[in-house]
Write a protein that holds these residues in place. Structure first.
Motif, PDB file in Angstrom:
ATOM      1  N   PHE A 219     -44.439  44.382   9.278  1.00 36.12           N
ATOM      2  CA  PHE A 219     -45.319  44.395   9.915  1.00 36.12           C
ATOM      3  C   PHE A 219     -45.074  44.761  11.028  1.00 36.12           C
ATOM      4  O   PHE A 219     -44.479  44.027  11.738  1.00 36.12           O
TER       5      PHE A 219
ATOM      6  N   ARG B 299     -49.216  33.510   8.805  1.00 34.32           N
ATOM      7  CA  ARG B 299     -48.193  32.833   8.063  1.00 34.32           C
ATOM      8  C   ARG B 299     -48.911  32.028   7.106  1.00 34.32           C
ATOM      9  O   ARG B 299     -48.610  31.389   5.953  1.00 34.32           O
TER      10      ARG B 299
ATOM     11  N   CYS C 178     -42.240  34.026   5.437  1.00 33.83           N
ATOM     12  CA  CYS C 178     -43.359  35.120   6.326  1.00 33.83           C
ATOM     13  C   CYS C 178     -42.939  34.449   7.120  1.00 33.83           C
ATOM     14  O   CYS C 178     -42.456  33.164   7.616  1.00 33.83           O
ATOM     15  N   GLY C 179     -43.040  35.447   8.597  1.00 32.80           N
ATOM     16  CA  GLY C 179     -42.685  34.511   9.535  1.00 32.80           C
ATOM     17  C   GLY C 179     -43.215  36.055  10.359  1.00 32.80           C
ATOM     18  O   GLY C 179     -42.223  37.224  10.480  1.00 32.80           O
ATOM     19  N   SER C 180     -42.753  35.446  11.898  1.00 35.35           N
ATOM     20  CA  SER C 180     -42.221  36.851  12.902  1.00 35.35           C
ATOM     21  C   SER C 180     -41.402  36.458  13.257  1.00 35.35           C
ATOM     22  O   SER C 180     -40.220  36.390  13.061  1.00 35.35           O
ATOM     23  N   ASP C 181     -40.797  37.859  13.800  1.00 37.59           N
ATOM     24  CA  ASP C 181     -38.845  38.881  14.131  1.00 37.59           C
ATOM     25  C   ASP C 181     -38.564  37.085  15.260  1.00 37.59           C
ATOM     26  O   ASP C 181     -39.128  37.682  16.246  1.00 37.59           O
ATOM     27  N   ALA C 182     -37.463  37.067  15.080  1.00 38.54           N
ATOM     28  CA  ALA C 182     -36.519  36.017  16.030  1.00 38.54           C
ATOM     29  C   ALA C 182     -37.069  37.223  17.444  1.00 38.54           C
ATOM     30  O   ALA C 182     -35.687  36.176  18.296  1.00 38.54           O
TER      31      ALA C 182
ATOM     32  N   SER D  24     -39.702  45.304  13.681  1.00 42.76           N
ATOM     33  CA  SER D  24     -40.863  44.787  13.672  1.00 42.76           C
ATOM     34  C   SER D  24     -41.081  43.496  13.961  1.00 42.76           C
ATOM     35  O   SER D  24     -40.421  42.766  14.519  1.00 42.76           O
ATOM     36  N   ASP D  25     -42.880  43.001  14.122  1.00 46.40           N
ATOM     37  CA  ASP D  25     -42.866  41.873  14.326  1.00 46.40           C
ATOM     38  C   ASP D  25     -42.890  40.959  13.146  1.00 46.40           C
ATOM     39  O   ASP D  25     -43.442  39.869  13.362  1.00 46.40           O
ATOM     40  N   PHE D  26     -43.272  41.513  11.801  1.00 44.52           N
ATOM     41  CA  PHE D  26     -43.475  39.717  11.106  1.00 44.52           C
ATOM     42  C   PHE D  26     -42.962  40.827   9.486  1.00 44.52           C
ATOM     43  O   PHE D  26     -42.862  41.855   9.214  1.00 44.52           O
ATOM     44  N   ALA D  27     -42.726  40.007   8.468  1.00 39.30           N
ATOM     45  CA  ALA D  27     -42.345  40.370   7.210  1.00 39.30           C
ATOM     46  C   ALA D  27     -42.851  39.106   6.703  1.00 39.30           C
ATOM     47  O   ALA D  27     -42.543  38.134   6.555  1.00 39.30           O
TER      48      ALA D  27
ATOM     49  N   VAL E 236     -36.903  46.430  10.316  1.00 37.30           N
ATOM     50  CA  VAL E 236     -36.041  45.611  10.473  1.00 37.30           C
ATOM     51  C   VAL E 236     -37.121  44.288  10.960  1.00 37.30           C
ATOM     52  O   VAL E 236     -37.468  44.382  12.314  1.00 37.30           O
TER      53      VAL E 236
ATOM     54  N   GLN F  76     -36.435  40.367  11.454  1.00 38.32           N
ATOM     55  CA  GLN F  76     -34.925  38.880  10.862  1.00 38.32           C
ATOM     56  C   GLN F  76     -36.178  37.819  11.789  1.00 38.32           C
ATOM     57  O   GLN F  76     -36.300  37.846  12.821  1.00 38.32           O
TER      58      GLN F  76
END
Lengths: 97, 97
Positions: free
Chosen positions: A9, A23, A41-45, A52-55, B92, B94
């Motif tokens: 996302f 999350r 699931c969680g925010s990008d590091a 992107s912001d979240f997966a 992407v 992470q």
């Protein structure tokens, strides 16, 4: 056969604060569902500026277990109330292997 | 702390045949690397017409193990020779958790 659902996302710029609630809500939902092999699931590091912001990455025991998650009323609520109103872009890939 | 690398690819329309070679090459590479907790890559299953074409989900024991993978010469070769020339879009995310 295991079915893995992968989603990325991008939030609309000023809406990053919804991520934690998304999350927590998704994690609480999957704790109650059958056939969930793994779920992250969680925010990008923040390692790459262009990310992107979240997966969401969920591996289910079968496609049917995934469909049960996808169509679950609480998942639909999270989508409609928390995700869709704050979403700028979404990419989905599903791998059945 | 575990570090999960999530990527979705859209191939340029007529280049879907590169997917199997990308998958085999990436899977062979990670078999030789330290600190790979789990690794899944492959083509979309075709459940939703709008999905992207291919995903990679790799969970590494640490960010350093991920960086070792990312910067590995063979990973760079796969990117430069197989992926980038056939890529229409990439997203992407992470997650470090």
């Amino acid at each position: 056969m295991p079915f893995t659902h992968v989603v990325t996302f991008r939030w609309v710029p000023e809406k990053h604060d919804v991520a934690d609630e998304v999350r927590r809500s998704l994690e609480e939902l999957v704790r109650s569902l059958p056939g969930v092999h793994s779920y992250l699931c969680g925010s990008d590091a923040g390692l790459n500026p262009g990310n992107s912001d979240f997966a969401v990455v969920g591996t289910f025991a079968s496609k049917e277990d995934f469909l049960h998650y996808r169509d679950h009323p609480e998942h639909q609520r999270i989508l409609e109330e928390l995700i869709v109103p704050n979403l700028a872009d979404k990419e989905v890939v599903q791998i059945e292997r």
